[in-house]
Scaffold this motif. Structure first.
Motif, short mmCIF file in Angstrom:
data_model
loop_
_atom_site.label_atom_id
_atom_site.label_comp_id
_atom_site.label_asym_id
_atom_site.label_seq_id
_atom_site.Cartn_x
_atom_site.Cartn_y
_atom_site.Cartn_z
N TYR A 1 6.03 7.52 10.04
CA TYR A 1 4.93 6.98 9.57
C TYR A 1 4.92 5.51 9.96
N TYR A 2 6.00 4.70 9.42
CA TYR A 2 6.09 3.19 9.78
C TYR A 2 5.97 2.72 11.08
N ASP B 1 4.03 4.18 13.22
CA ASP B 1 2.44 4.45 13.76
C ASP B 1 2.74 5.71 14.39
N LYS C 1 -2.98 11.29 11.81
CA LYS C 1 -2.37 10.27 10.81
C LYS C 1 -2.06 10.80 9.52
N SER D 1 -2.38 11.14 5.78
CA SER D 1 -3.33 10.62 5.07
C SER D 1 -3.18 11.49 3.63
N ALA E 1 0.28 9.56 2.48
CA ALA E 1 0.22 8.38 3.05
C ALA E 1 -0.21 7.16 1.88
N ASN E 2 -0.67 7.36 0.70
CA ASN E 2 -0.50 6.34 -0.30
C ASN E 2 0.90 6.06 -0.71
N ARG F 1 2.47 4.44 1.95
CA ARG F 1 1.95 2.84 2.00
C ARG F 1 2.52 1.99 0.90
N ARG F 2 2.87 2.57 -0.33
CA ARG F 2 3.36 1.78 -1.27
C ARG F 2 4.85 1.48 -1.02
N ASP G 1 5.39 -2.17 3.24
CA ASP G 1 4.73 -3.26 3.21
C ASP G 1 4.17 -3.56 4.70
N PHE G 2 2.85 -3.11 4.78
CA PHE G 2 2.40 -3.69 6.13
C PHE G 2 2.36 -5.09 6.61
N ARG H 1 5.30 -6.27 9.11
CA ARG H 1 5.47 -5.65 10.56
C ARG H 1 6.00 -6.65 11.39
#
Length: 199
Positions: free
Chosen positions: A165-166, A168, A179, A181, A185-186, A189-190, A193-194, A197
């Protein structure tokens, strides 16, 4: 290992690790670059040591391909460096999940969502992350009761899914790539930390 800039690699990977939600504090989990895992007796390229008070992620320099760098063109060296960094970052991401589990940062509902996801999605068509982990770790955790071993296999599968996931990477769900979702995904995402990158 010849030509490997250990301090620069360690700095890069530590910066990446500190960007993972829940592992920002240097006192939470340490990161080490080691020549081999367990004196070469362990074939893994990364390992998480859950010892309370000194939790550590160790990344083996065996993860770095031993190539004749001098024979590569400048462009090939740049491409190889990017590839090596990406692979090492994926190892850190994988081991980060083990650290977050040990720190108790997932709820029962979180883990249920992860479990459902890794049993239906995977890195290849027709193979789930769970099935991949079952195969890779078939000789691991055999001393645990069946339910505890199942938890460990799911944890390895979640760690693989997170590192994809990280990076991509899209996962296969049924007959199509997509992807990650929804709730998973949440959750990822938590964790990820995008804003940090490193590409």
């Amino acid at each position: 290992e010849k030509g490997v800039d250990r301090p620069a690699l360690l700095s890069l990977l530590t910066k990446h690790l500190r960007g993972v939600k829940g592992l920002e504090d240097p006192k939470s989990v340490a990161l080490e670059l080691v020549r081999t895992i367990d004196g070469g007796g362990d074939q893994r390229l990364g390992v998480f040591d859950p010892t309370p008070g000194k939790m550590t992620i160790a990344i083996s320099l065996d993860a770095i391909p031993k190539l004749e760098v001098a024979k590569l063109t400048d462009q090939e060296q740049i491409a190889l460096t990017k590839k090596i960094r990406a692979e090492l970052v994926k190892l850190v991401d994988h081991e980060s999940i083990h650290a977050l589990v040990k720190l108790g940062l997932f709820t029962v509902e979180d883990w249920r969502a992860f479990t459902n996801y890794v049993k239906k999605a995977g890195p290849e068509k027709g193979k789930s992350y769970y099935e991949e982990a079952e195969k890779v770790y078939k000789d691991e955790y055999l001393d645990l009761p069946p339910e505890a071993r199942e938890d460990k296999i799911v944890e390895e599968a979640v760690a693989n899914a997170f590192s994809d996931y990280y990076s991509d990477v899209e996962a296969w769900v049924g007959n199509r790539k997509q992807k990650i979702s929804g709730k998973v995904a949440n959750l990822f995402r938590r964790i990820a930390d995008f804003f940090r990158r490193l590409r």
